[in-house]
Design a protein around this motif. Structure first.
Motif, short mmCIF file in Angstrom:
data_model
loop_
_atom_site.label_atom_id
_atom_site.label_comp_id
_atom_site.label_asym_id
_atom_site.label_seq_id
_atom_site.Cartn_x
_atom_site.Cartn_y
_atom_site.Cartn_z
N VAL A 24 82.84 120.01 136.52
CA VAL A 24 83.57 120.36 137.73
C VAL A 24 84.89 121.05 137.38
N ALA A 25 85.63 120.51 136.42
CA ALA A 25 86.92 121.08 136.05
C ALA A 25 86.76 122.49 135.47
N ARG A 51 89.73 106.19 136.34
CA ARG A 51 88.40 106.78 136.10
C ARG A 51 88.50 107.80 134.98
N THR A 52 87.37 108.09 134.34
CA THR A 52 87.35 109.09 133.29
C THR A 52 87.26 110.47 133.90
N GLY A 53 88.27 111.29 133.65
CA GLY A 53 88.32 112.63 134.22
C GLY A 53 88.40 113.70 133.15
N TYR A 54 88.63 114.92 133.62
CA TYR A 54 88.70 116.05 132.69
C TYR A 54 89.76 117.02 133.19
N LEU A 55 90.49 117.62 132.23
CA LEU A 55 91.59 118.54 132.55
C LEU A 55 91.37 119.88 131.85
N GLU A 86 96.31 124.46 136.50
CA GLU A 86 95.59 123.32 135.93
C GLU A 86 94.64 122.75 136.97
N THR A 87 93.44 122.37 136.53
CA THR A 87 92.49 121.63 137.35
C THR A 87 92.21 120.29 136.69
N VAL A 88 92.34 119.21 137.46
CA VAL A 88 91.99 117.87 137.00
C VAL A 88 90.88 117.36 137.89
N MET A 142 83.34 113.71 143.43
CA MET A 142 84.36 114.21 142.52
C MET A 142 85.59 114.67 143.29
N VAL A 143 86.76 114.32 142.74
CA VAL A 143 88.04 114.74 143.29
C VAL A 143 88.60 115.83 142.39
N VAL A 144 89.19 116.86 142.99
CA VAL A 144 89.80 117.95 142.23
C VAL A 144 91.27 118.06 142.63
N VAL A 145 92.15 117.94 141.66
CA VAL A 145 93.58 118.16 141.86
C VAL A 145 93.94 119.47 141.16
N ARG A 146 94.50 120.41 141.93
CA ARG A 146 94.92 121.70 141.39
C ARG A 146 96.44 121.77 141.33
N LEU A 147 96.97 122.24 140.21
CA LEU A 147 98.40 122.41 140.03
C LEU A 147 98.67 123.85 139.61
N ALA A 148 99.60 124.52 140.28
CA ALA A 148 99.97 125.89 139.96
C ALA A 148 101.49 125.99 139.88
N PHE A 149 102.03 126.32 138.70
CA PHE A 149 103.47 126.44 138.47
C PHE A 149 103.80 127.86 138.04
#
Length: 315
Positions: free
Chosen positions: A197-198, A239-243, A259-261, A272-279
């Motif tokens: 997913v990531a 939980r076990t995730g991926y970055l 970044e996608t987590v 599945m949960v997706v957290v997106r970070l944009a800096f």
């Protein structure tokens, strides 16, 4: 038989420790313990309404019954006047179904109370300014100082971002933010692992932040290249995730970091949960370490360690 007894609380003949509300014509389903304080829970106790006489008839019995009814009414009126204190003693809540008899004055907490009959709240900390709450996916994220949680955005997802906007570089007439973080349920439903997913999401995350947004604007005149900075497993919200993290370069402006987590929801649904970070890159963007702090601060809703985290995160 028509009773002249006014409405009020009266001892329940079938339940000695209980009082039931008489509405002036009939018994209702409202009950309460007999020793309840009137100023806290409603009207005061009063004698029971008259019961038809058992045996005897004729003028003498009728006279005695009439006298008894008058005496009962007088006692009821006196008790009501003394106990009301000028207030309205009618029950304040409606009850449906048969009357329920209390078994004790305290609760064991199984009814959602604190064990003393006082209701307690288990609502998520959505009002906490230091937390971004994603109720659908069951997580909270720490909010850095100087960031905001907008009530509405172009994307209908849980969002936080830097407080002040600026004119986007390039040909677009839009305004941009130096950092944005979103949380959502993964749309790649056919993918079952956090890693898959990531890796599938990072390109969409980069494009929506620095290439072409949802309304078609090319705020930075598009991405020219990207470099992968990280791709690894990690623990997220238990939980076990991926970055996956990219450094992207754009035709206009300094570009940024995306970044996608991805991780399974802590709610146990296995979605599945997706957290997106944009800096933004450069001096105007937040320190890259803040991205790491936010990622480490993702917690399940209700986790005692999640409160107040945002106040320690820099801009």
């Amino acid at each position: 038989m028509t009773s002249s007894t006014p409405p009020g609380w009266y001892p329940d003949a079938g339940l000695p420790a209980t009082e039931r509300w008489w509405d002036g014509t009939a018994w209702t389903a409202h009950t309460r313990p007999r020793d309840l304080a009137p100023q806290q829970f409603g009207p005061p106790p009063a004698p029971a309404p008259p019961v038809p006489p058992r045996g005897g008839s004729g003028p003498r019995t009728a006279v005695l019954a009439a006298v008894g009814a008058v005496l009962v009414a007088a006692v009821v009126a006196g008790a009501v006047v003394v106990g009301r204190g000028g207030g309205d003693d009618r029950p304040r809540t409606a009850t449906s179904g048969p009357a329920r008899t209390p078994t004790s004055d305290a609760s064991d907490g199984s009814d959602g109370s604190d064990g003393k009959g006082t209701p307690t709240s288990s609502a998520p900390p959505a009002a906490d300014p230091s937390l971004l709450v994603d109720e659908l996916d069951g997580i909270t994220l720490p909010v850095p100082d100087g960031w905001e949680k907008p009530s509405s955005t172009v994307e209908d997802v849980t969002t936080m971002r830097t407080e002040h906007s600026y004119d986007c570089p390039g040909d677009s007439a839009s305004f941009c933010y130096h950092a944005t973080v979103t949380s959502r349920t993964a749309t790649q439903t056919e993918l079952t692992s956090a890693e898959a997913v990531a890796k599938a999401d990072i390109k969409d995350a980069a494009n929506s932040s620095y290439d072409r947004d949802l309304v078609g604007n090319r705020n930075y005149d598009g991405i020219t290249s990207h470099t992968q900075l990280a791709s690894k497993s990690l623990s997220v919200a238990g939980r076990t995730g991926y970055l996956v993290r990219w450094r992207v370069r754009t035709s206009a402006g300094p570009g940024g970091y995306v970044e996608t987590v991805a991780f399974p929801s802590p709610l146990g649904t296995e979605s599945m949960v997706v957290v997106r970070l944009a800096f933004d890159a450069g001096a105007a963007g937040p320190p890259l370490g803040t991205m790491d702090t936010i990622t480490r601060g993702i917690r399940p809703i209700g986790d005692a360690t999640s409160g107040g985290v945002g106040s320690s995160i820099g801009r």
